[in-house]
Design an enzyme around this catalytic site. Sequence first.
Site, mmCIF file in Angstrom:
data_model
loop_
_atom_site.group_PDB
_atom_site.id
_atom_site.type_symbol
_atom_site.label_atom_id
_atom_site.label_comp_id
_atom_site.label_asym_id
_atom_site.label_seq_id
_atom_site.Cartn_x
_atom_site.Cartn_y
_atom_site.Cartn_z
ATOM 1 N N CYS A 107 -26.565 -57.190 -35.993
ATOM 2 C CA CYS A 107 -25.123 -57.347 -35.886
ATOM 3 C C CYS A 107 -24.691 -56.733 -34.551
ATOM 4 O O CYS A 107 -25.042 -55.590 -34.267
ATOM 5 C CB CYS A 107 -24.388 -56.618 -37.012
ATOM 6 S SG CYS A 107 -25.323 -56.435 -38.544
ATOM 7 N N GLU A 168 -13.106 -57.382 -36.692
ATOM 8 C CA GLU A 168 -13.874 -58.387 -35.966
ATOM 9 C C GLU A 168 -13.677 -59.795 -36.517
ATOM 10 O O GLU A 168 -13.479 -59.982 -37.709
ATOM 11 C CB GLU A 168 -15.368 -58.051 -36.026
ATOM 12 C CG GLU A 168 -15.718 -56.716 -35.389
ATOM 13 C CD GLU A 168 -17.194 -56.386 -35.445
ATOM 14 O OE1 GLU A 168 -17.651 -55.632 -34.571
ATOM 15 O OE2 GLU A 168 -17.885 -56.878 -36.362
#
Length: 246
Positions: A107, A168
């Site tokens: 990630c 995000e």
Amino acid sequence: MKIFQKTAQIIKPVFSKFSGNRYYSATAQALDPFQESELNQKLILVNEQDEIVGCDSKRKCHRVKNGQIPLHRAFSVFIFNSKNEILLQQRASCKVTYPDHVTNACCSHPLYDIHVYRDNLQTSKLAVQRRLMFELGIPMPEANPGEFQFVTKIHYFSKGDGTWGEHEVDYIFVLHKDLTIVPNPIEVKQVWSFPRKEFVDFIKNCEYPLTPWFDQIMKNGWLFKIWDNLADIKSIRDDKIHKYIC
């Protein structure tokens, strides 16, 4: 090729009932200066429609200020080997955000300074390739951007520990193949691979916290939808932005 071929040291799984492999990287320092230096990277700021509105440092993009965090672009990649086993990692203890948390294979963020493509997917795929090499030691030829399958986007917000958090628009990718894995101790404490049944038991009994994005991807059904459709990821792809609040 071996399944998730390794050159790192192999350790007996802490949960001995699992057949899934567990691999340690070398021991990292409690706090690494590199983690601090990465906070100066420029991330891509976006609005809720995922349109670019500017850039800011990784530090500012993850600091909670008055309960808010700047919205920025990210990616999460899920890796499955030829036995359909999922690859998980535990983030290093020296990570600034979510240290020691369990999460999906990788990630991170595309960087504003090398945002040279108009195609957002291609930009994100190149970022995935870069981070797979850096975090897991996967050689770039093995992590071909053309093999990364896009699934969807999630927009999530988490205050984290109240100082460092996440906000995000996260691009979700799948890579389905056998790979060479050599964890980077600055980034990754350990790596596991699990078949589906043992993954469920692992998560249920996991002694470590989960990252908020990984948790939301599981809770909202995306992970098992991916797992059920590994042979045809295109069938579950959508271009929506799914909003989740942690």
